[in-house]
Scaffold this active site. Structure first.
Site, PDB file in Angstrom:
ATOM      1  CG  HIS A  18      -1.942  -0.976   1.339  1.00  9.85           C
ATOM      2  ND1 HIS A  18      -2.126  -1.734   2.474  1.00  9.85           N
ATOM      3  CD2 HIS A  18      -2.895  -1.368   0.464  1.00  9.85           C
ATOM      4  CE1 HIS A  18      -3.147  -2.548   2.297  1.00  9.85           C
ATOM      5  NE2 HIS A  18      -3.632  -2.361   1.078  1.00  9.85           N
ATOM      6  CE  LYS A  42     -13.648  -6.079   2.682  1.00  7.81           C
ATOM      7  NZ  LYS A  42     -12.362  -5.607   2.127  1.00  7.81           N
ATOM      8  NE  ARG A  91      -3.016  -7.669  -4.423  1.00  9.75           N
ATOM      9  CZ  ARG A  91      -3.810  -8.111  -3.480  1.00  9.75           C
ATOM     10  NH1 ARG A  91      -3.335  -8.364  -2.300  1.00  9.75           N
ATOM     11  NH2 ARG A  91      -5.087  -8.335  -3.696  1.00  9.75           N
ATOM     12  CB  SER A 129      -4.631  -6.232   4.641  1.00  9.66           C
ATOM     13  OG  SER A 129      -4.172  -4.968   4.233  1.00  9.66           O
TER      14      SER A 129
END
Length: 162
Positions: A18, A42, A91, A129
């Site tokens: 990040h 979440k 990514r 994460s």
């Protein structure tokens, strides 16, 4: 013309991947606003306030970066602060498919706001994460994955190994 870019995410926690995107974005745009998404669906490890604090700490040496939070549609937040760019890190190809869908709906909702994709540095292409939290949960070293302040925060959340 001042070019503001919004870099959003859950940042639960912020990783070196990040931070790489944020720093590189700060080299391209006049201002980068890093926004923590307050996603009620979440169950984050860190509260929104904790994530903001960690992001502020790791970006304090970047004068054109500020940290905020939002809930609701990102496109509404971007418009409300007068920005016209959403900055997203990629990514892998799998990220692109998802991000393209989001960029497409955002463009439909507001055609004045552009999405810029930045490829991650290869050394962070595997990093998420979720992976960091899983490793930290079992007391594995995450020193090469997160800034030191985040490593300390993870140790505090998960305690020290027995």
């Amino acid at each position: 013309m001042n070019k503001k870019a919004v870099c959003s995410g859950s940042f639960d926690p912020v990783t070196l991947g990040h931070l790489d995107i944020i720093k590189r974005g700060a080299n391209v745009f006049d201002e980068v606003i890093v926004v923590v998404a307050n996603n009620q669906g979440k169950k984050p490890l860190f509260s929104v306030e904790e994530r903001i604090s960690l992001l502020q700490e790791v970006t304090r040496d970047l004068p054109n970066v500020r940290v905020d939070s939002f809930s609701g549609l990102l496109i509404d937040y971007v418009k409300s602060i007068g920005a016209n760019v959403i900055l997203r890190g990629l990514r892998a190809v799998s990220d692109f498919e998802y991000e393209m869908q989001i960029a497409s709906i955002n463009k439909k909702l507001n055609e004045e706001i552009e999405t810029f994709f930045m490829m991650t540095n290869n050394q962070y292409s595997f990093l998420s994460s979720s992976i960091v939290k899983e490793a930290a949960k079992y007391h594995a070293s995450v020193a090469d994955l997160v800034p030191p302040v985040v490593q300390d925060a993870l140790k505090e959340k998960f305690g020290t190994p027995r």
